[in-house]
Design a protein around this motif. Structure first.
Motif, PDB file in Angstrom:
ATOM      1  N   ARG A  83       2.692   2.080  -2.984  1.00  0.00           N
ATOM      2  CA  ARG A  83       1.865   2.766  -4.161  1.00  0.00           C
ATOM      3  C   ARG A  83       1.680   3.961  -4.095  1.00  0.00           C
ATOM      4  O   ARG A  83       1.566   5.147  -4.440  1.00  0.00           O
ATOM      5  CB  ARG A  83       0.361   1.718  -4.239  1.00  0.00           C
ATOM      6  N   GLN A 116     -12.248   8.162  -4.762  1.00  0.00           N
ATOM      7  CA  GLN A 116     -11.103   6.846  -4.804  1.00  0.00           C
ATOM      8  C   GLN A 116     -11.001   7.259  -5.727  1.00  0.00           C
ATOM      9  O   GLN A 116      -9.256   6.963  -6.421  1.00  0.00           O
ATOM     10  CB  GLN A 116     -12.397   5.785  -4.795  1.00  0.00           C
ATOM     11  N   GLN A 117     -11.354   7.905  -7.241  1.00  0.00           N
ATOM     12  CA  GLN A 117     -10.923   7.707  -8.652  1.00  0.00           C
ATOM     13  C   GLN A 117      -9.914   9.322  -8.693  1.00  0.00           C
ATOM     14  O   GLN A 117      -8.389   8.827  -9.776  1.00  0.00           O
ATOM     15  CB  GLN A 117     -11.541   8.328  -9.387  1.00  0.00           C
ATOM     16  N   SER A 173      -7.508  -8.824  -0.178  1.00  0.00           N
ATOM     17  CA  SER A 173      -6.140  -8.641  -1.082  1.00  0.00           C
ATOM     18  C   SER A 173      -5.846  -7.418  -0.793  1.00  0.00           C
ATOM     19  O   SER A 173      -6.480  -5.828  -0.351  1.00  0.00           O
ATOM     20  CB  SER A 173      -7.454  -8.928  -2.493  1.00  0.00           C
ATOM     21  N   LEU A 174      -4.673  -7.084  -1.193  1.00  0.00           N
ATOM     22  CA  LEU A 174      -4.377  -5.659  -1.224  1.00  0.00           C
ATOM     23  C   LEU A 174      -4.909  -4.553  -1.891  1.00  0.00           C
ATOM     24  O   LEU A 174      -5.256  -3.554  -1.661  1.00  0.00           O
ATOM     25  CB  LEU A 174      -2.578  -6.462  -1.487  1.00  0.00           C
ATOM     26  N   GLU A 175      -5.247  -5.159  -3.245  1.00  0.00           N
ATOM     27  CA  GLU A 175      -6.820  -3.831  -4.084  1.00  0.00           C
ATOM     28  C   GLU A 175      -7.453  -3.716  -2.793  1.00  0.00           C
ATOM     29  O   GLU A 175      -7.966  -2.841  -3.016  1.00  0.00           O
ATOM     30  CB  GLU A 175      -6.771  -4.694  -5.222  1.00  0.00           C
ATOM     31  N   MET A 176      -8.247  -4.571  -1.597  1.00  0.00           N
ATOM     32  CA  MET A 176      -9.462  -4.395  -1.190  1.00  0.00           C
ATOM     33  C   MET A 176      -9.220  -3.716   0.375  1.00  0.00           C
ATOM     34  O   MET A 176      -9.625  -2.399  -0.359  1.00  0.00           O
ATOM     35  CB  MET A 176     -10.093  -5.777   0.070  1.00  0.00           C
ATOM     36  N   ILE A 236       0.665  -1.405  -0.057  1.00  0.00           N
ATOM     37  CA  ILE A 236       0.115   0.126   0.190  1.00  0.00           C
ATOM     38  C   ILE A 236       0.995   1.412   0.290  1.00  0.00           C
ATOM     39  O   ILE A 236       0.791   2.298  -0.194  1.00  0.00           O
ATOM     40  CB  ILE A 236      -0.869  -0.304   1.418  1.00  0.00           C
ATOM     41  N   TRP A 248      -6.801  -1.370  -0.607  1.00  0.00           N
ATOM     42  CA  TRP A 248      -5.890   0.104  -0.744  1.00  0.00           C
ATOM     43  C   TRP A 248      -7.779   0.943  -0.952  1.00  0.00           C
ATOM     44  O   TRP A 248      -7.257   1.504  -0.478  1.00  0.00           O
ATOM     45  CB  TRP A 248      -6.106  -0.221  -2.999  1.00  0.00           C
ATOM     46  N   ASP A 249      -8.691   0.469  -1.693  1.00  0.00           N
ATOM     47  CA  ASP A 249      -9.504   0.923  -2.023  1.00  0.00           C
ATOM     48  C   ASP A 249     -10.963   0.624  -0.155  1.00  0.00           C
ATOM     49  O   ASP A 249     -10.936   2.170  -0.117  1.00  0.00           O
ATOM     50  CB  ASP A 249     -10.579   0.239  -2.353  1.00  0.00           C
TER      51      ASP A 249
END
Ligand SMILES: [Zn+2]
Length: 172
Positions: free
Chosen positions: A78, A169-170, A138-141, A75, A143-144
């Protein structure tokens, strides 16, 4: 004898971040959260020898969980890429929090300052979910989720924010 001055959270952070999260980060900075390594040292029979559930690679210490685990560093890296910052993460949570604000370049200061709290809390909840409820994160979850948390905190603090969660978020 020299005593370190008492360490306090920045004022703006106190106005933004929920008390339970501040309390967690304070305990983390003081090395007082009960991670697997503490339990193991106390003689508890911990599953998997106290290895971090998020990466399965190293023993779970406070520093590992919040600074060096591939999960949290995924995280953080990124964020650093997004902001074009190169930063060698320090060895303690307290130093990390103390250095963080000075790294701010592009993001609004109010938002920047709460990022480590949102990341730390997200990682902690992911870890608890994995240990106590066998949840996979997940890392993606994650992150969000850390961005979603910042959005909630802004809303709760009644700070003007015309963005919807999706737009926030965008554009974060
Ligand atoms: Zn780990």
């Amino acid at each position: 004898m020299y005593e370190e001055p008492p360490w306090v959270f920045p004022r703006r952070v106190q106005g933004f971040v929920p008390p339970k999260v501040l309390q967690f980060m304070w305990q983390a900075a003081e090395g007082k959260i009960v991670v697997m390594e503490c339990l193991r040292r106390r003689g508890a029979d911990v599953e998997g020898e106290g290895v971090c559930v998020l990466c399965g690679l190293e023993r779970e210490t406070v520093q590992h969980l919040l600074l060096t685990c591939v999960f949290v560093s995924g995280i953080r890296n990124r964020i650093m890429r997004r902001e074009s910052i190169s930063w060698c993460v320090p060895g303690s949570v307290k130093e990390m929090l103390q250095q963080w604000n000075a790294l701010c370049v592009g993001t609004a200061k109010e938002l920047w300052e709460v990022i480590p709290y949102a990341v730390g809390w997200t990682v902690w909840l992911a870890r608890n979910g994995a240990i106590f409820r066998a949840e996979e994160v997940s890392l993606e979850m994650a992150w969000d989720l850390h961005i979603t948390r910042i959005y909630w905190w802004i809303q709760a603090a009644n700070i003007d924010c015309d963005y919807s969660l999706h737009d926030f978020q965008q554009s974060f």
